[in-house]
Design a protein around this motif. Structure first.
Motif, mmCIF file in Angstrom:
data_model
loop_
_atom_site.group_PDB
_atom_site.id
_atom_site.type_symbol
_atom_site.label_atom_id
_atom_site.label_comp_id
_atom_site.label_asym_id
_atom_site.label_seq_id
_atom_site.Cartn_x
_atom_site.Cartn_y
_atom_site.Cartn_z
ATOM 1 N N ALA A 429 39.597 38.909 39.961
ATOM 2 C CA ALA A 429 38.573 39.743 39.341
ATOM 3 C C ALA A 429 37.361 38.912 38.926
ATOM 4 N N GLY A 430 37.491 37.587 38.985
ATOM 5 C CA GLY A 430 36.378 36.735 38.596
ATOM 6 C C GLY A 430 36.281 36.554 37.092
ATOM 7 N N LEU A 431 37.334 36.916 36.356
ATOM 8 C CA LEU A 431 37.299 36.785 34.897
ATOM 9 C C LEU A 431 37.466 35.331 34.475
ATOM 10 N N THR A 432 38.264 34.570 35.261
ATOM 11 C CA THR A 432 38.398 33.149 34.970
ATOM 12 C C THR A 432 38.165 32.382 36.268
ATOM 13 N N PRO A 433 37.255 31.411 36.271
ATOM 14 C CA PRO A 433 37.042 30.631 37.491
ATOM 15 C C PRO A 433 38.272 29.766 37.775
ATOM 16 N N VAL A 434 38.625 29.644 39.069
ATOM 17 C CA VAL A 434 39.824 28.874 39.397
ATOM 18 C C VAL A 434 39.510 27.387 39.358
ATOM 19 N N GLU A 440 37.960 34.339 48.491
ATOM 20 C CA GLU A 440 36.873 34.976 49.230
ATOM 21 C C GLU A 440 37.052 36.480 49.183
ATOM 22 N N LEU A 441 36.034 37.149 48.670
ATOM 23 C CA LEU A 441 36.043 38.604 48.629
ATOM 24 C C LEU A 441 35.083 39.090 49.696
ATOM 25 N N GLY A 442 35.600 39.903 50.637
ATOM 26 C CA GLY A 442 34.745 40.383 51.707
ATOM 27 C C GLY A 442 33.821 41.484 51.228
ATOM 28 N N GLY A 443 32.698 41.587 51.866
ATOM 29 C CA GLY A 443 31.780 42.708 51.665
ATOM 30 C C GLY A 443 31.352 42.903 50.235
ATOM 31 N N ARG A 446 33.284 44.471 44.707
ATOM 32 C CA ARG A 446 33.142 44.841 43.297
ATOM 33 C C ARG A 446 34.473 45.269 42.680
ATOM 34 N N PRO A 447 35.433 44.349 42.548
ATOM 35 C CA PRO A 447 36.769 44.760 42.100
ATOM 36 C C PRO A 447 36.747 45.372 40.701
ATOM 37 N N PRO A 525 35.408 51.229 43.873
ATOM 38 C CA PRO A 525 35.373 49.846 44.317
ATOM 39 C C PRO A 525 36.150 49.736 45.628
ATOM 40 N N GLU A 526 35.820 48.739 46.417
ATOM 41 C CA GLU A 526 36.635 48.550 47.626
ATOM 42 C C GLU A 526 37.988 47.984 47.272
ATOM 43 N N LEU A 527 38.015 47.223 46.155
ATOM 44 C CA LEU A 527 39.267 46.575 45.761
ATOM 45 C C LEU A 527 39.643 47.032 44.355
ATOM 46 N N LEU A 528 40.812 47.641 44.240
ATOM 47 C CA LEU A 528 41.308 48.092 42.938
ATOM 48 C C LEU A 528 42.409 47.140 42.496
ATOM 49 N N LEU A 529 42.222 46.541 41.308
ATOM 50 C CA LEU A 529 43.221 45.613 40.786
ATOM 51 C C LEU A 529 43.990 46.321 39.679
ATOM 52 N N CYS A 530 45.308 46.295 39.742
ATOM 53 C CA CYS A 530 46.122 46.967 38.728
ATOM 54 C C CYS A 530 47.028 45.949 38.067
ATOM 55 N N ASP A 531 46.930 45.829 36.743
ATOM 56 C CA ASP A 531 47.779 44.893 36.005
ATOM 57 C C ASP A 531 48.838 45.682 35.242
ATOM 58 N N GLU A 532 50.012 45.816 35.822
ATOM 59 C CA GLU A 532 51.126 46.531 35.190
ATOM 60 C C GLU A 532 50.707 47.886 34.623
#
Lengths: 679, 331
Positions: A429-434, A440-443, A446-447, A525-532
């Motif tokens: 999600a870009g909340l913490t830099p690795v 790499e997020l395509g296109g 906007r997760p 968003p193209e990418l949906l992130l679900c945390d539990e």
């Protein structure tokens, strides 16, 4: 109706102790080997709250537990099961003021009306209790040993109890503080305190809900063993029928503060005689749920405790209801031909002959197109500086994760606490830099994230309309367009216009989770992130959320990355499952392959630790090691039944088993090299 | 724990150095000329310049500051312009009275805070009105309390003496300088009793504000602590109310009130100045309140420095105590 005439489970011929001696009201002397340990009679609890409607927590419950019996109290949130537990302990909260009628007798002592000193003596001598969260339930500022001694009386006894509760090296563990123990060990400390002084009854309120599934399996087994060793009865409160099926002799299902059904575990789960029990079983997400179509869900919402219920509490959601159901609450009556079973359903006879419901239409074919990868992780490392033992040390939360997610695909990340799965999601999600590696997020991906605790992730003083509208500012829509957009999104997640002006606090847990979902997808968003997103929800609501995600990805072509500790949910929601252990992906493959024929010993342990009715669970040894000091070589080797000397010296590389099924385990490395040598 | 103390010590030195810089700048900015104050208005310009040179007041400010700091490090706080004695000697003379008053105030404040905190915690019927009364008292300034005390307990009731430390003509001069203690040590209980009678009113006046501040913090953290899950566990174990409060409740709610207590030391120092002036209590507060109108810079700087050191020391002790009380903070 005088209490003697109540149909009491204990008085039906076969449930353990029969013929409870209950003389008239006021008599509190019950003794003899056959008398019940716990007897709850016509218990009503109503909370009087200033300037708010009364809350009816319990609306007349009868319950008996005999000596050495493990009874499971099952119900969704709001069913009144925790209030019942508080009544048994004589620890009802004083605010808001409860109005209590009925009787709760523990070994003959009324826990509602007896003087406080008497009740305290019962708590000290005859009752033990285990609560949900062992971290907050233990005093953080007191050494574990002293806390156990408070219950056990002496240090020698405390060590004996800690050892009996399965704590290795109990003598030295007496000196540590709760935060220095793992979750499983903390719960074992709670259990050691609960069995101190050989109590007659242990009240365990969701004792495994906060634990990892492998640790849950160990604790459930421990509860059974303690019953066998100490002979104490257990009142196990749980929302999970799977957990109840593993340890309970008898189940008591509560709904809307009333008893719905009770009886011996096995027949009740194989042939429920109350429509609520039946739909609870149907909507349970299990390893055998049909994933080809939406999961069956219970229509409607559970009754709010503020609503008076003149008829059957379940009637509004029941497809068997008749006009009679709405008139008076049905009394629990014996199920013909099945001793010890009671059901509070007017049409319980018809329930047995009902044909299996036809399933809903299956999902349309999947939208995994040849659009190429949307998300690629290459050798991602995430290190944090944490304070440990007075100095800074490096914690490796992710150690070399590779993952590719195709556009339109749904991938589940499964792991226990400390596996790094949430860190991975936050990094994507870009909340913490690795720390190193590439994401790499395509296109224009906007997760968007849907968090576990939807209630806490919504700003409490903003209305639903504002919460959703502010996500649309990017699109610069007119007011009317914004309104239309919000209405359409609410319909998509199954909510009506009536919630538009509500604040999150006024919504139910399920509704809040839907609002959080609507917020994530209103500007798709193209990418949906679900945390539990389902782990704080009751089974029927969790099924609804999973269906929602299934629908959204098929309708909007969304790519989903779903983090969960629950393999069952992962199997339903995902095309592929990645299993993580201590910061590494140890197995990845098609969902059916990973769950159906798990290759890695850890995945195998996870699958066999899941409590399912009609299947014995197997608990792997130990708990995940401290992530600050991961084992050398293969990280699972310390708990692995197949570990060999080689595993300590060499970290396994991914081995391809089938198309897209990869496993990091030395067992398979050999096999494939042997195989390739032969061919 | 040692590392924490070390870090705090370094911090304390930095704070004191910074404080002296502030004091020097303030003195420089103020319109009054200490040398002129010292020699009097009738002295000639030549005399003034001679004294200025003699005392080093003609040096650049940074050189004056360096001179002061190096002196202070060896215990030399320069000479008071008013009493013409070394400031260190003056402080040594006035300090015991202040320490005695401050210690008694803190003792009274601690007891009051505990009683108020525990008494108003929880949700019993009287908690809310009691809380309102306390808030009203807390909003009264210290000088008002002192005047009220003198009017009621000296003028109307005649129970307590209005001023001073003792009415005994020949109090013992040692060994600690605290009259209550010295009376016991030298076998003269009458001295101790008399000192206590003099102490009660000023000490209560100093103690009330911090007691209420700390008591209210204790109340809120104790209320939260008593509703926590581990208290439920303690109740489920069948422990008595007393054991739950003493062993589980208080310890888990101690950290915030302790921080508040450390911070309240500042208000204790401030009210010491007022209270000592009103009660003619021969302590540092009286000393500094007499030094300010005469622009006695060395006296002001020396006393301020001492109070700053005491403040930092007490707050460091608070931090260490918190780490001891809550093992999770010690990591």
């Amino acid at each position: 109706m005088p209490p003697e005439d109540r149909r009491d489970p204990a008085r039906s011929p076969s449930t353990g102790p029969d013929s409870a001696i209950l003389s008239g009201p006021g008599s509190a002397i019950l003794s003899g080997p056959d008398s019940p340990i716990l007897s709850v009679q016509d218990l009503h609890v109503t909370f009087r709250r200033p300037r708010r409607p009364d809350a009816y927590a319990l609306r007349g419950v009868d319950l008996t537990i005999g000596r050495g019996e493990i009874a499971g109290l099952v119900g969704e949130s709001g069913s009144g099961k925790s209030v019942l537990a508080s009544c048994v302990l004589g620890l009802l909260p004083e605010h808001p003021a409860p109005v209590v009628t009925g009787r709760v007798l523990v070994k003959g002592v009324d826990m509602l009306t007896s003087p406080e000193t008497r009740r305290r003596a019962v708590r000290r001598l005859d009752l033990g209790s285990v609560f949900q969260d062992p971290m907050s339930s233990l005093d953080p500022t007191m050494r574990v040993g002293r806390q156990v001694v408070e219950a056990a009386g002496s240090a020698e006894e405390a060590v004996r109890l800690l050892t009996a509760a399965g704590i290795p090296d109990a003598e030295s563990r007496m000196r540590v503080y709760p935060h220095e123990l793992s979750g499983g060990l903390r719960q074992r400390v709670m259990i050691a305190m609960a069995v101190a002084g050989n109590p007659a009854l242990i009240v365990a309120d969701e004792p495994t809900t906060a634990l990892d599934v492998t640790v849950q399996a160990q604790i459930l087994r421990l509860l059974r063993r303690l019953r066998d060793d100490f002979g104490c009865s257990v009142l196990l409160i749980t929302h999970d029928l799977g957990v109840a099926s593993q340890v309970c002799d008898r189940l008591v299902v509560l709904y809307g503060g009333r008893l719905a059904e009770t009886g011996p575990t096995t027949p009740m789960l194989s042939e429920p005689r109350h429509p609520y029990t039946a739909s609870l079983l149907r909507s349970r997400i299990s390893l055998t749920s049909d994933v080809a179509r939406p999961l069956p869900t219970m229509p409607g919402e559970p009754p709010r405790p503020t609503r008076p219920l003149p008829g059957c509490a379940f009637a509004p959601r029941c497809d068997l209801r008749t006009d009679d159901c709405e008139k008076a609450p049905p009394e629990p009556r014996p199920v013909p031909g099945e001793p010890g079973r009671l059901s509070a359903c007017l049409r319980l006879d018809e329930l047995a002959e009902r044909p299996a419901e036809p399933g809903s239409a299956s999902w349309p074919p999947n939208a995994v197109s040849g659009r190429g990868p949307l998300l690629t992780l290459r050798n991602v490392h995430q290190r944090f500086r944490v304070r440990g033992q007075g100095r800074h040390v490096r914690l490796s939360a992710l150690s070399g994760v590779d993952l590719t997610v195709e556009a339109g695909e749904s991938v589940a990340i499964v792991g226990e606490s400390g596996s790094g799965k949430s860190t991975l999601l936050r990094a994507v999600a870009g909340l913490t830099p690795v720390s190193s590696g590439a994401i790499e997020l395509g296109g224009d991906a906007r997760p968007q994230i849907v968090f576990q605790d939807a209630g806490a992730s919504l700003t409490p003083w903003l209305s639903v309309a504002t919460l959703l509208g502010e996500r649309l500012s990017r699109l610069r829509l007119s007011k009317a367009e914004t309104r239309r957009h919000i209405a359409r999104t609410l319909t998509l997640v199954g909510l009506g216009d009536d919630v538009l002006h509500a604040k999150p606090g006024a919504l139910s847990g399920g509704q809040r989770q839907r609002v959080a979902m609507a917020r994530a997808i209103i500007d798709p968003p193209e990418l949906l992130l679900c945390d539990e997103p389902t782990s704080a929800l009751d089974a029927s609501r969790a099924a609804g959320v999973l269906n929602q995600i299934g629908e959204l990805r098929r309708e909007l072509g969304m790519t989903v990355l779903f983090v969960t500790h629950d393999l069952g949910a992962a199997r339903v929601v995902a095309d592929r499952i990645a299993v993580m252990y201590l910061g590494r992906v140890v197995e990845i493959g098609p969902a059916d392959a990973v769950v159906g024929s798990p290759a890695h010993p850890y995945t195998q342990a996870l699958v066999s630790a899941i409590p399912e009715p009609g299947r014995a669970i197997a608990a792997p040894a130990g708990e995940a090691p401290d992530p600050l000091r991961p084992p050398s070589g293969c990280r699972f080797r310390t708990r692995c039944p197949a570990a060999r000397a080689e595993c300590a010296s060499r970290a396994p590389a991914p081995v391809r088993l089938d198309a897209g099924h990869l496993v990091d385990c030395l067992l398979y490395e050999e096999r494939t090299t042997a195989g390739s040598a032969a061919s | 724990m040692l590392a924490l103390a070390g870090r705090r010590l370094a911090g304390a030195v930095a704070i004191c150095l910074g404080l002296t810089v502030v004091l020097f700048v303030l003195q420089h900015l103020s319109a009054t000329d200490p040398v002129r104050v010292l020699v009097g208005p009738s002295a000639s310009t030549a005399q003034v310049d001679a004294v200025r040179h003699q005392l080093g007041y003609d040096l650049p400010l940074y050189a004056q500051w360096w001179h002061y700091v190096t002196g202070a490090a060896t215990g030399d706080l320069q000479t008071s312009l008013r009493t013409h004695r070394p400031v260190a000697t003056d402080i040594a003379q006035f300090l015991p009275a202040s320490i005695e008053l401050a210690l008694f105030s803190c003792l009274i404040a601690a007891v009051l805070a505990l009683v108020l905190g525990i008494g108003t915690a929880g949700r019993w019927r009287g908690a809310a009105p009691l809380n309102t009364v306390l808030l009203a008292i807390a909003s009264a300034p210290a000088f008002l309390l002192t005047l009220l005390g003198i009017m009621v307990f000296y003028r109307n009731l005649g129970w307590l003496p209005p001023t001073g430390r003792t009415s005994i003509a020949d109090p013992p001069g040692g060994p600690t300088g605290l009259l209550t203690v010295d009376g016991l040590l030298t076998g003269r209980p009458d001295v101790t009793l008399d000192a206590l009678r003099h102490l009660v009113m000023p000490a209560v006046c100093v103690a009330l504000l911090p007691a209420i501040a700390v008591g209210r913090t204790l109340r809120s953290s104790l209320t939260t602590a008593l509703e926590s899950d581990h208290i439920r566990t303690a109740k489920a174990k069948g422990l008595s109310r007393r054991a739950i409060l003493l062993h589980h409740g208080l310890r888990n709610s101690a950290t915030t009130p302790l921080s508040m207590a450390g911070l309240q030391l500042g208000s204790v120092f401030a009210s010491l100045v007022v209270v000592e002036t009103v009660f003619a209590w021969p302590g540092l507060g009286l000393y500094i309140s007499q030094s300010i109108p005469t622009s006695d810079f060395p006296a002001i700087a020396g006393t301020t420095l001492l109070l700053a050191v005491a403040y930092v020391a007490v707050n460091t002790a608070v931090d260490i105590t918190q780490a001891v009380l809550d093992p999770r903070l010690a990591r």
